[in-house]
Design a protein around this motif. Structure first.
Motif, PDB file in Angstrom:
ATOM      1  N   ARG A   1       0.856  -1.187   0.000  1.00  0.00           N
ATOM      2  CA  ARG A   1       0.000   0.000   0.000  1.00  0.00           C
ATOM      3  C   ARG A   1       0.887   1.230   0.000  1.00  0.00           C
ATOM      4  O   ARG A   1       1.796   1.352   0.832  1.00  0.00           O
ATOM      5  N   CYS A   2       0.630   2.128  -0.937  1.00  0.00           N
ATOM      6  CA  CYS A   2       1.533   3.256  -1.150  1.00  0.00           C
ATOM      7  C   CYS A   2       0.787   4.586  -1.154  1.00  0.00           C
ATOM      8  O   CYS A   2      -0.398   4.659  -1.505  1.00  0.00           O
ATOM      9  N   ASN A   3       1.536   5.622  -0.776  1.00  0.00           N
ATOM     10  CA  ASN A   3       1.045   6.984  -0.983  1.00  0.00           C
ATOM     11  C   ASN A   3       1.179   7.326  -2.462  1.00  0.00           C
ATOM     12  O   ASN A   3       1.908   6.652  -3.209  1.00  0.00           O
ATOM     13  N   ILE A   4       0.509   8.397  -2.884  1.00  0.00           N
ATOM     14  CA  ILE A   4       0.545   8.834  -4.277  1.00  0.00           C
ATOM     15  C   ILE A   4       1.107  10.249  -4.329  1.00  0.00           C
ATOM     16  O   ILE A   4       0.660  11.126  -3.587  1.00  0.00           O
ATOM     17  N   ARG A   5       2.096  10.464  -5.181  1.00  0.00           N
ATOM     18  CA  ARG A   5       2.660  11.798  -5.335  1.00  0.00           C
ATOM     19  C   ARG A   5       1.565  12.782  -5.729  1.00  0.00           C
ATOM     20  O   ARG A   5       0.682  12.474  -6.532  1.00  0.00           O
ATOM     21  N   ARG A   6       1.637  13.988  -5.168  1.00  0.00           N
ATOM     22  CA  ARG A   6       0.590  14.970  -5.412  1.00  0.00           C
ATOM     23  C   ARG A   6       0.511  15.419  -6.864  1.00  0.00           C
ATOM     24  O   ARG A   6      -0.533  15.893  -7.312  1.00  0.00           O
ATOM     25  N   ASN A   7       1.601  15.292  -7.602  1.00  0.00           N
ATOM     26  CA  ASN A   7       1.580  15.729  -9.001  1.00  0.00           C
ATOM     27  C   ASN A   7       0.912  14.716  -9.936  1.00  0.00           C
ATOM     28  O   ASN A   7       0.740  14.980 -11.118  1.00  0.00           O
ATOM     29  N   ILE A   8       0.512  13.550  -9.405  1.00  0.00           N
ATOM     30  CA  ILE A   8      -0.193  12.552 -10.207  1.00  0.00           C
ATOM     31  C   ILE A   8      -1.680  12.909 -10.200  1.00  0.00           C
ATOM     32  O   ILE A   8      -2.346  12.823  -9.170  1.00  0.00           O
ATOM     33  N   LYS A   9      -2.180  13.307 -11.337  1.00  0.00           N
ATOM     34  CA  LYS A   9      -3.549  13.813 -11.428  1.00  0.00           C
ATOM     35  C   LYS A   9      -4.585  12.701 -11.555  1.00  0.00           C
ATOM     36  O   LYS A   9      -5.734  12.865 -11.151  1.00  0.00           O
TER      37      LYS A   9
END
Length: 354
Positions: free
Chosen positions: A66-74
């Motif tokens: 389970r991972c976080n998602i970079r904010r720049n990934i729309k």
């Protein structure tokens, strides 16, 4: 006691926004931000499922994290191929987050679902074929099949028609259903007959889905989840019985998830859709999505031909000549007639604050 006044779209939107903020706040309190120094090298992975600001990613080595998602990934949906970096150590307090999705590879296909409130939403990516599931219960209808075929043709993803619950077909129903399926075969669509109850056709489905990323679509109650369970007993999906009173199925799936088939191939189990809305498509695009219309499109006498009572209409002439079946011709006009109604409903529900 007077009934409560329904919430306006603006009120619903604000309520959803507040709920989303609470969930994000809750997630932030449970996890620890991963710094670059805490992360390993880049790896290739596939999104198994998406949960708000988190995603379950399976790496090429088979590790699920389970991972976080970079904010720049729309945009990130089930089926996306991604670049991920996993934590060097799992000893990060009580955090269950094991890495970060860094980037998303370009998609070769994507499945979108029009929504009256939120516009067109992408629900899955990199699909090879769409399996349109229909059945004799709640009801067999070519109108629904044709709506799904239009949606599939618009995406460019190959559709396959699956008739489920064939064990329930009565001798009286069989001739009409057989004739309808033959019409689809005659214009190039593949058709499979399956019974998740008896196992009929399940082997053929395994062969169909091998080495491909597949997605089932269809009305609630046609047996999508039961079919998946018949093919993948370990999937442990919840199935819903058809209401004996109404004949309508219950919505049983909530979050899109990618499942591996033991005999080969993958399946994205996506949220059930009672009816695939098509209000976002212009009329000429709908016509193009009827594959047998394509040879005649652009050859009508008038550019704005409605393909109904217009003089010099090539589509109507082809229908009268038996080149286009009555069923498909009528379903096309039913879809066209419904477009304005759906657009009007969307505008009305969206409210003045949109």
């Amino acid at each position: 006691m007077s009934k409560k006044k329904p919430l306006s779209h603006g009120q619903l939107r604000r309520m959803r926004t507040n709920q989303k903020k609470k969930l994000q706040s809750h997630d932030a309190g449970e996890t620890t931000d991963l710094q670059d120094s805490m992360l390993g090298p880049e790896q290739q992975g596939t999104i198994i499922s998406r949960f708000g600001q988190h995603a379950d990613v399976e790496t090429d080595s088979g590790h699920l994290a389970r991972c976080n998602i970079r904010r720049n990934i729309k945009s990130l949906v089930t089926g996306d191929n991604v670049i991920v970096r996993l934590a060097l150590t799992s000893e990060s307090g009580a955090s269950r987050i094991e890495g970060i999705v860094e980037a998303v590879h370009p998609r070769h296909s994507q499945l979108s679902r029009p929504d009256l409130y939120d516009g067109v939403k992408i629900i899955a990516a990199n699909i090879d074929q769409i399996l349109i599931v229909t059945s004799v219960k709640p009801a067999f209808t070519t109108q629904i099949i044709d709506r799904y075929l239009v949606a599939a043709e618009d995406t460019g993803i190959e559709p396959v028609i699956i008739l489920n619950k064939v064990d329930l077909i009565t001798p009286e129903e069989a001739p009409e259903i057989d004739a309808a399926l033959e019409r689809y075969k005659s214009i190039g669509y593949r058709v499979y007959r399956v019974s998740s109850k008896t196992g009929e056709g399940v082997e053929q489905l395994h062969a169909l889905m091998n080495d491909k990323v597949n997605v089932f679509v269809g009305q609630s109650g046609v047996g999508k989840s039961s079919m998946i369970n018949a093919m993948m007993p370990d999937a442990e999906l919840i199935t819903g019985d058809i209401s004996e009173n109404s004949g309508l199925g219950q919505h049983t799936t909530t979050t899109a998830k990618l499942l591996h088939i033991s005999t080969g191939g993958d399946l994205i189990d996506s949220p059930g859709v009672r009816e695939f809305a098509l209000w976002h498509l212009p009329a000429d695009r709908v016509g193009w999505c009827f594959v047998e219309f394509r040879d005649y499109l652009g050859t009508c006498k008038f550019r704005d031909c409605k393909h109904l009572n217009d003089p010099g209409c090539s589509i109507t002439e082809a229908f009268n000549a038996g080149e286009i079946t009555e069923d498909r011709y009528n379903n096309y006009h039913r879809i066209i007639a419904s477009l304005d109604e759906q657009r009007h409903a969307r505008h009305f529900r969206a409210g003045p604050d949109e």
